[in-house]
Scaffold this motif. Sequence first.
Motif, PDB file in Angstrom:
ATOM      1  N   LEU A 276       7.462  57.535  87.498  1.00 11.35           N
ATOM      2  CA  LEU A 276       7.002  56.610  86.464  1.00 11.35           C
ATOM      3  C   LEU A 276       7.594  56.956  85.111  1.00 11.35           C
ATOM      4  CD1 LEU A 276       3.254  56.176  87.497  1.00 11.35           C
ATOM      5  CD2 LEU A 276       5.107  54.500  87.714  1.00 11.35           C
ATOM      6  N   ASP A 277       7.779  58.236  84.827  1.00 16.94           N
ATOM      7  CA  ASP A 277       8.436  58.640  83.582  1.00 16.94           C
ATOM      8  C   ASP A 277       9.882  58.145  83.552  1.00 16.94           C
ATOM      9  OD1 ASP A 277       6.177  59.849  82.635  1.00 16.94           O
ATOM     10  OD2 ASP A 277       6.773  61.890  83.212  1.00 16.94           O
ATOM     11  N   GLU A 278      10.565  58.266  84.689  1.00 22.53           N
ATOM     12  CA  GLU A 278      11.945  57.774  84.766  1.00 22.53           C
ATOM     13  C   GLU A 278      11.993  56.262  84.553  1.00 22.53           C
ATOM     14  OE1 GLU A 278      13.211  58.984  88.594  1.00 22.53           O
ATOM     15  OE2 GLU A 278      13.564  61.078  88.047  1.00 22.53           O
ATOM     16  N   GLY A 279      11.062  55.566  85.173  1.00 23.40           N
ATOM     17  CA  GLY A 279      11.019  54.117  85.023  1.00 23.40           C
ATOM     18  C   GLY A 279      10.730  53.694  83.599  1.00 23.40           C
ATOM     19  N   ALA A 280       9.801  54.386  82.951  1.00 22.03           N
ATOM     20  CA  ALA A 280       9.466  54.051  81.569  1.00 22.03           C
ATOM     21  C   ALA A 280      10.642  54.311  80.641  1.00 22.03           C
ATOM     22  CB  ALA A 280       8.242  54.855  81.122  1.00 22.03           C
ATOM     23  N   GLY A 281      11.325  55.430  80.873  1.00 26.52           N
ATOM     24  CA  GLY A 281      12.491  55.734  80.047  1.00 26.52           C
ATOM     25  C   GLY A 281      13.602  54.701  80.223  1.00 26.52           C
ATOM     26  N   ALA A 282      13.833  54.287  81.482  1.00 25.39           N
ATOM     27  CA  ALA A 282      14.855  53.279  81.745  1.00 25.39           C
ATOM     28  C   ALA A 282      14.477  51.941  81.115  1.00 25.39           C
ATOM     29  CB  ALA A 282      15.048  53.120  83.250  1.00 25.39           C
ATOM     30  N   THR A 283      13.218  51.601  81.171  1.00 24.29           N
ATOM     31  CA  THR A 283      12.768  50.338  80.576  1.00 24.29           C
ATOM     32  C   THR A 283      12.967  50.341  79.062  1.00 24.29           C
ATOM     33  OG1 THR A 283      11.130  50.017  82.327  1.00 24.29           O
ATOM     34  CG2 THR A 283      10.792  48.819  80.269  1.00 24.29           C
ATOM     35  N   LYS A 284      12.621  51.443  78.430  1.00 24.34           N
ATOM     36  CA  LYS A 284      12.780  51.537  76.979  1.00 24.34           C
ATOM     37  C   LYS A 284      14.245  51.444  76.582  1.00 24.34           C
ATOM     38  CE  LYS A 284      11.604  54.512  73.054  1.00 24.34           C
ATOM     39  NZ  LYS A 284      10.933  55.800  72.642  1.00 24.34           N
ATOM     40  N   LYS A 285      15.102  52.121  77.328  1.00 18.54           N
ATOM     41  CA  LYS A 285      16.525  52.097  77.014  1.00 18.54           C
ATOM     42  C   LYS A 285      17.112  50.719  77.290  1.00 18.54           C
ATOM     43  CE  LYS A 285      20.648  54.932  77.433  1.00 18.54           C
ATOM     44  NZ  LYS A 285      21.264  56.124  78.060  1.00 18.54           N
ATOM     45  N   ALA A 286      16.616  50.052  78.330  1.00 16.47           N
ATOM     46  CA  ALA A 286      17.112  48.712  78.653  1.00 16.47           C
ATOM     47  C   ALA A 286      16.812  47.732  77.525  1.00 16.47           C
ATOM     48  CB  ALA A 286      16.501  48.232  79.962  1.00 16.47           C
ATOM     49  N   VAL A 287      15.634  47.848  76.937  1.00  6.77           N
ATOM     50  CA  VAL A 287      15.269  46.958  75.830  1.00  6.77           C
ATOM     51  C   VAL A 287      16.208  47.164  74.646  1.00  6.77           C
ATOM     52  CG1 VAL A 287      13.478  46.452  74.136  1.00  6.77           C
ATOM     53  CG2 VAL A 287      12.853  46.797  76.525  1.00  6.77           C
ATOM     54  N   ALA A 288      16.480  48.435  74.310  1.00  5.24           N
ATOM     55  CA  ALA A 288      17.364  48.728  73.180  1.00  5.24           C
ATOM     56  C   ALA A 288      18.789  48.259  73.460  1.00  5.24           C
ATOM     57  CB  ALA A 288      17.351  50.230  72.888  1.00  5.24           C
ATOM     58  N   SER A 289      19.273  48.496  74.682  1.00  2.00           N
ATOM     59  CA  SER A 289      20.638  48.096  75.024  1.00  2.00           C
ATOM     60  C   SER A 289      20.787  46.584  75.022  1.00  2.00           C
ATOM     61  CB  SER A 289      21.025  48.663  76.394  1.00  2.00           C
ATOM     62  OG  SER A 289      21.018  50.072  76.364  1.00  2.00           O
ATOM     63  N   THR A 290      19.780  45.893  75.495  1.00  2.13           N
ATOM     64  CA  THR A 290      19.826  44.427  75.507  1.00  2.13           C
ATOM     65  C   THR A 290      19.856  43.871  74.088  1.00  2.13           C
ATOM     66  OG1 THR A 290      18.654  44.341  77.623  1.00  2.13           O
ATOM     67  CG2 THR A 290      18.638  42.343  76.282  1.00  2.13           C
ATOM     68  N   ALA A 291      19.062  44.466  73.209  1.00 10.05           N
ATOM     69  CA  ALA A 291      19.051  44.013  71.815  1.00 10.05           C
ATOM     70  C   ALA A 291      20.415  44.231  71.160  1.00 10.05           C
ATOM     71  CB  ALA A 291      17.964  44.752  71.037  1.00 10.05           C
ATOM     72  N   ALA A 292      21.038  45.390  71.430  1.00 10.52           N
ATOM     73  CA  ALA A 292      22.352  45.673  70.860  1.00 10.52           C
ATOM     74  C   ALA A 292      23.400  44.706  71.404  1.00 10.52           C
ATOM     75  CB  ALA A 292      22.754  47.112  71.169  1.00 10.52           C
ATOM     76  N   ALA A 293      23.309  44.383  72.683  1.00  6.65           N
ATOM     77  CA  ALA A 293      24.255  43.441  73.280  1.00  6.65           C
ATOM     78  C   ALA A 293      24.099  42.054  72.661  1.00  6.65           C
ATOM     79  CB  ALA A 293      24.052  43.378  74.787  1.00  6.65           C
ATOM     80  N   ASP A 294      22.856  41.649  72.443  1.00 10.47           N
ATOM     81  CA  ASP A 294      22.620  40.338  71.813  1.00 10.47           C
ATOM     82  C   ASP A 294      23.209  40.291  70.405  1.00 10.47           C
ATOM     83  OD1 ASP A 294      21.322  39.512  74.073  1.00 10.47           O
ATOM     84  OD2 ASP A 294      19.305  39.854  73.290  1.00 10.47           O
ATOM     85  N   GLU A 295      23.081  41.397  69.678  1.00 11.08           N
ATOM     86  CA  GLU A 295      23.652  41.453  68.332  1.00 11.08           C
ATOM     87  C   GLU A 295      25.173  41.349  68.377  1.00 11.08           C
ATOM     88  OE1 GLU A 295      22.294  44.973  66.436  1.00 11.08           O
ATOM     89  OE2 GLU A 295      20.196  44.326  66.295  1.00 11.08           O
ATOM     90  N   ALA A 296      25.793  42.014  69.376  1.00 10.22           N
ATOM     91  CA  ALA A 296      27.255  41.959  69.496  1.00 10.22           C
ATOM     92  C   ALA A 296      27.726  40.543  69.798  1.00 10.22           C
ATOM     93  CB  ALA A 296      27.720  42.915  70.593  1.00 10.22           C
ATOM     94  N   ILE A 297      27.011  39.850  70.677  1.00  4.04           N
ATOM     95  CA  ILE A 297      27.373  38.473  71.021  1.00  4.04           C
ATOM     96  C   ILE A 297      27.206  37.567  69.808  1.00  4.04           C
ATOM     97  CG2 ILE A 297      26.710  36.480  72.413  1.00  4.04           C
ATOM     98  CD1 ILE A 297      26.005  38.392  74.658  1.00  4.04           C
ATOM     99  N   GLU A 298      26.130  37.749  69.072  1.00  4.21           N
ATOM    100  CA  GLU A 298      25.878  36.913  67.897  1.00  4.21           C
ATOM    101  C   GLU A 298      26.923  37.174  66.812  1.00  4.21           C
ATOM    102  OE1 GLU A 298      24.030  33.873  65.939  1.00  4.21           O
ATOM    103  OE2 GLU A 298      23.653  34.604  67.976  1.00  4.21           O
ATOM    104  N   ALA A 299      27.282  38.440  66.628  1.00  7.88           N
ATOM    105  CA  ALA A 299      28.271  38.782  65.600  1.00  7.88           C
ATOM    106  C   ALA A 299      29.618  38.147  65.913  1.00  7.88           C
ATOM    107  CB  ALA A 299      28.419  40.297  65.492  1.00  7.88           C
ATOM    108  N   ALA A 300      29.959  38.057  67.197  1.00  9.19           N
ATOM    109  CA  ALA A 300      31.254  37.500  67.594  1.00  9.19           C
ATOM    110  C   ALA A 300      31.362  36.003  67.321  1.00  9.19           C
ATOM    111  CB  ALA A 300      31.510  37.775  69.070  1.00  9.19           C
ATOM    112  N   LYS A 301      30.247  35.373  66.979  1.00 12.37           N
ATOM    113  CA  LYS A 301      30.274  33.939  66.659  1.00 12.37           C
ATOM    114  C   LYS A 301      30.679  33.685  65.209  1.00 12.37           C
ATOM    115  CE  LYS A 301      26.520  32.873  69.929  1.00 12.37           C
ATOM    116  NZ  LYS A 301      25.134  32.346  70.055  1.00 12.37           N
ATOM    117  N   SER A 302      30.671  34.715  64.383  1.00  8.25           N
ATOM    118  CA  SER A 302      30.945  34.550  62.957  1.00  8.25           C
ATOM    119  C   SER A 302      32.434  34.313  62.710  1.00  8.25           C
ATOM    120  CB  SER A 302      30.489  35.788  62.191  1.00  8.25           C
ATOM    121  OG  SER A 302      30.848  35.692  60.825  1.00  8.25           O
TER     122      SER A 302
END
Length: 297
Positions: free
Chosen positions: A52-78
């Motif tokens: 469960l600790d591994e799962g929680a850590g992966a979930t937290k990192k997935a949220v951060a990575s997804t947010a960073a990816a969304d920012e990269a995609i949005e920035a590329a539209k400028s």
Amino acid sequence: MNPSTTKAPMTRKKLIAVVAAVVIIAGVTTLTSVNVANATAEETARLCVTALDEGAGATKKAVASTAAADEAIEAAKSTALPGDAGTSTGYSSRPALAAIEAVAAVAAIESVEAVEASEAVAGVEDVPARTSGAGLVTRVTEARVALAKITTFTECTTRDQAAAVSAKAAAATTAIAALETSATALTADFAAFQVDEAARIAAEIEAARVAAEAAAAEAARVAAAAEAARVAAAQAAARKSTYSGSSSGYSSGGGSSSGGGGSSGGGTSSGGGRVGPAPRGSGGCLTSNGMGGTMPC
């Protein structure tokens, strides 16, 4: 009944001893089973906590990575370039480039008999292939979708569940790495694209400036040529007027021609005829100007 073959009955004391021994053996067996069960439960609980600790850590990192990816995609539209360098074309239109293999430099060769000299040729470093802008955006989008499909468990009570939670966490970690790699590549290529676009726009501005200066210089040349032609025409007109005014002083309206000693036959010259020496530079030839005067032939 033969007394020698008859089995004596068990005494009460011996019977009590046997029953006590059986009770002791059963008690020890039960205690061992309880200890084993407790140990198994403790190990299961430990595995579940770890998973469960591994799962929680992966979930937290997935949220951060997804947010960073969304920012990269949005920035590329400028299309606004940094430092007010202008407006770029759309990043999605950035083309892909094929890889270029390195070419070794060739040294110059001095001419020898029957062999011509050749100049040195600079080497070319290898250039890796480049994915198009649209392709890099698609990679990030696909990696994001793949990560979002991985679900992690939040409950665990058995070893099987612990194993399943750990497997999901490992899959999420792999998907996170793929997403971060693609997002990093997108961000780096978009930055390079903006540098290229800024250089292109600066070059276009400089070319336009040079062209404007060349056009202004040409316009000035044409204007100067026109002015020179106007001045020349004015000077020619002034000279013509001077010639006309000078010749009028040597003509009369019907006077006799001196001719250096009088004309034979007593004739006289008609109005506007030559009556005096020709102006200097006329070649000695005068003719009527149609207005009662004369002008050089």
